[in-house]
Write an enzyme that holds these catalytic residues in place. Sequence first.
Site, mmCIF file in Angstrom:
data_model
loop_
_atom_site.group_PDB
_atom_site.id
_atom_site.type_symbol
_atom_site.label_atom_id
_atom_site.label_comp_id
_atom_site.label_asym_id
_atom_site.label_seq_id
_atom_site.Cartn_x
_atom_site.Cartn_y
_atom_site.Cartn_z
ATOM 1 C CB ALA A 65 -0.895 -0.003 1.222
ATOM 2 N N GLY A 108 0.968 -5.166 1.020
ATOM 3 C CA GLY A 108 -0.284 -5.295 0.276
ATOM 4 C C GLY A 108 -0.093 -5.939 -1.091
ATOM 5 C CD GLU A 111 -1.693 -7.824 3.347
ATOM 6 O OE1 GLU A 111 -1.501 -6.661 2.940
ATOM 7 O OE2 GLU A 111 -2.101 -8.097 4.478
ATOM 8 C CD GLU A 131 2.583 -5.617 5.741
ATOM 9 O OE1 GLU A 131 3.451 -6.489 5.986
ATOM 10 O OE2 GLU A 131 1.718 -5.748 4.865
HETATM 11 N N1 DAK Z 1 4.523 3.260 -0.796
HETATM 12 C C1 DAK Z 1 4.867 4.454 -1.335
HETATM 13 N N2 DAK Z 1 5.960 4.633 -2.093
HETATM 14 C C2 DAK Z 1 6.757 3.578 -2.292
HETATM 15 C C3 DAK Z 1 6.479 2.298 -1.757
HETATM 16 C C4 DAK Z 1 5.289 2.161 -0.978
HETATM 17 N N3 DAK Z 1 4.883 0.995 -0.462
HETATM 18 N N4 DAK Z 1 7.463 1.463 -2.129
HETATM 19 C C5 DAK Z 1 8.303 2.188 -2.875
HETATM 20 N N5 DAK Z 1 7.903 3.459 -2.980
HETATM 21 C C6 DAK Z 1 8.553 4.571 -3.661
HETATM 22 C C7 DAK Z 1 9.703 5.155 -2.851
HETATM 23 O O1 DAK Z 1 9.250 6.033 -1.881
HETATM 24 C C8 DAK Z 1 10.498 5.827 -3.924
HETATM 25 O O2 DAK Z 1 9.874 7.039 -4.274
HETATM 26 P P1 DAK Z 1 10.734 8.409 -4.480
HETATM 27 O O3 DAK Z 1 11.558 8.579 -3.245
HETATM 28 O O4 DAK Z 1 11.571 8.094 -5.711
HETATM 29 O O5 DAK Z 1 9.701 9.448 -4.699
HETATM 30 C C9 DAK Z 1 10.336 4.901 -5.112
HETATM 31 O O6 DAK Z 1 9.168 4.120 -4.853
HETATM 32 C C10 DAK Z 1 11.494 3.943 -5.261
HETATM 33 O O7 DAK Z 1 11.702 3.290 -4.010
HETATM 34 P P2 DAK Z 1 13.133 3.152 -3.303
HETATM 35 O O8 DAK Z 1 13.974 4.354 -3.567
HETATM 36 O O9 DAK Z 1 12.901 2.770 -1.893
HETATM 37 O O10 DAK Z 1 13.738 1.931 -4.150
HETATM 38 P P3 DAK Z 1 14.681 0.734 -3.679
HETATM 39 O O11 DAK Z 1 14.997 -0.007 -4.928
HETATM 40 O O12 DAK Z 1 15.818 1.240 -2.850
HETATM 41 O O13 DAK Z 1 13.781 -0.191 -2.728
HETATM 42 C C11 DAK Z 1 11.798 -1.375 -2.061
HETATM 43 C C12 DAK Z 1 12.665 -0.831 -3.222
HETATM 44 C C13 DAK Z 1 10.505 -1.918 -2.674
HETATM 45 C C14 DAK Z 1 12.531 -2.529 -1.362
HETATM 46 C C15 DAK Z 1 11.529 -0.227 -1.048
HETATM 47 O O14 DAK Z 1 11.016 0.882 -1.770
HETATM 48 C C16 DAK Z 1 10.574 -0.607 0.045
HETATM 49 O O15 DAK Z 1 10.976 -1.232 1.032
HETATM 50 N N6 DAK Z 1 9.316 -0.205 -0.107
HETATM 51 C C17 DAK Z 1 8.298 -0.357 0.943
HETATM 52 C C18 DAK Z 1 7.866 -1.785 1.119
HETATM 53 C C19 DAK Z 1 6.865 -1.935 2.250
HETATM 54 O O16 DAK Z 1 7.158 -1.603 3.404
HETATM 55 N N7 DAK Z 1 5.649 -2.391 1.925
HETATM 56 C C20 DAK Z 1 4.570 -2.532 2.898
HETATM 57 C C21 DAK Z 1 3.737 -1.252 2.931
HETATM 58 S S1 DAK Z 1 2.401 -1.341 4.103
HETATM 59 C C22 DAK Z 1 -5.233 -2.921 4.024
HETATM 60 C C23 DAK Z 1 -4.813 -3.087 2.746
HETATM 61 C C24 DAK Z 1 -3.473 -3.050 2.466
HETATM 62 C C25 DAK Z 1 -2.539 -2.817 3.448
HETATM 63 C C26 DAK Z 1 -2.970 -2.660 4.765
HETATM 64 C C27 DAK Z 1 -4.333 -2.690 5.066
HETATM 65 N N8 DAK Z 1 -6.611 -2.976 4.361
HETATM 66 C C28 DAK Z 1 -7.530 -3.449 3.309
HETATM 67 C C29 DAK Z 1 -7.060 -2.871 5.699
HETATM 68 C C30 DAK Z 1 -1.151 -2.799 3.098
HETATM 69 C C31 DAK Z 1 -0.157 -2.222 3.807
HETATM 70 C C32 DAK Z 1 1.190 -2.186 3.234
HETATM 71 O O17 DAK Z 1 1.450 -2.719 2.165
#
Ligand code: DAK
Length: 257
Positions: A65, A108, A111, A131
């Site tokens: 997300a 997400g 998921e 997360e």
């Molecule tokens: N959200 C927003 N932006 C994201 C992102 C994300 N999840 N993942 C990557 N980006 C963006 C980065 O901010 C960056 O943007 P700029 O800085 O260039 O503007 C760009 O994508 C490139 O990312 P990185 O610079 O970080 O690139 P790397 O190659 O170094 O790393 C990475 C790639 C995918 C490993 C890293 O970006 C990363 O760790 N991303 C976050 C992964 C994460 O934590 N995912 C879980 C998010 S929480 C629900 C439904 C859904 C959910 C919850 C509830 N309900 C129905 C109740 C879901 C929650 C989640 O998914």
Amino acid sequence: MDYKYVLTSKNGRVGIVQLNRPKAYNALSPALMKEAVDALQAFDRDESVGCIVITGNEKAFAAGADIKEMQTAVPTDMLNNPFIGYWDDVQKISKPLIAAVSGFALGGGCELAMTCDMIVASDTAVFGQPEINLGVIPGAGGTQRLTHAIGKALAMEMVLNDRRLSAEEAAHYGLVNKVVPVETFIEETLKIADKIANRAPIALKMAKEAINAVYEMPLQASLAHERRLFYLLFSTADQKEGMDAFVNKRKAEWSGR
Ligand code: DAK
């Protein structure tokens, strides 16, 4: 339909929805999720489509997300946001839905893939529920579907300690159906989808419903449910056609009636 964050296309009887926000690794913003759901529902209604594939790009299925959009949220924002409903809408798609996953399938994204009926992974795919790094837990089925798929021990490791699975590991533990080379992951997925898409449409829906009931009902209830769906299929033209085709040694022509 003109979408900003998804691309749609058709390949024979297969509908394809491609998440298309590559600069953010396909982060699942509410706007993207709305479009993805609209596109999935349109294919679900389209009788010329028998199976749907959802995919991203080589680098990312989806990195979760959109963290930037969730950052300042309070519980009521989350509760009142239609975003939550979009996830339920994906689960309600009645036709077979296959995720073609390459690169990151995190949070997400993982998921969303698990909400699909099958997952075909490229050899570069990485599955994770990170997360915990953000001070939260999975909220779209990650603690439940993952545990059903791979068992408690490994699910705990992934959710508590950000253990990520390579494509090979995901196949080994039963999370994905098949691992294929990244260069051909779409083609390989389409081959599977095409075969499914040309099968008896109503039976496909009933089969999907029956298998998904495993997660909803106690065994006696789901067995009875399965049997009722089985009986119901004897009211379809496709059942008559399928059995007549077998007996007369010819190929069945499905009408979806
Ligand atoms: N959200 C927003 N932006 C994201 C992102 C994300 N999840 N993942 C990557 N980006 C963006 C980065 O901010 C960056 O943007 P700029 O800085 O260039 O503007 C760009 O994508 C490139 O990312 P990185 O610079 O970080 O690139 P790397 O190659 O170094 O790393 C990475 C790639 C995918 C490993 C890293 O970006 C990363 O760790 N991303 C976050 C992964 C994460 O934590 N995912 C879980 C998010 S929480 C629900 C439904 C859904 C959910 C919850 C509830 N309900 C129905 C109740 C879901 C929650 C989640 O998914």
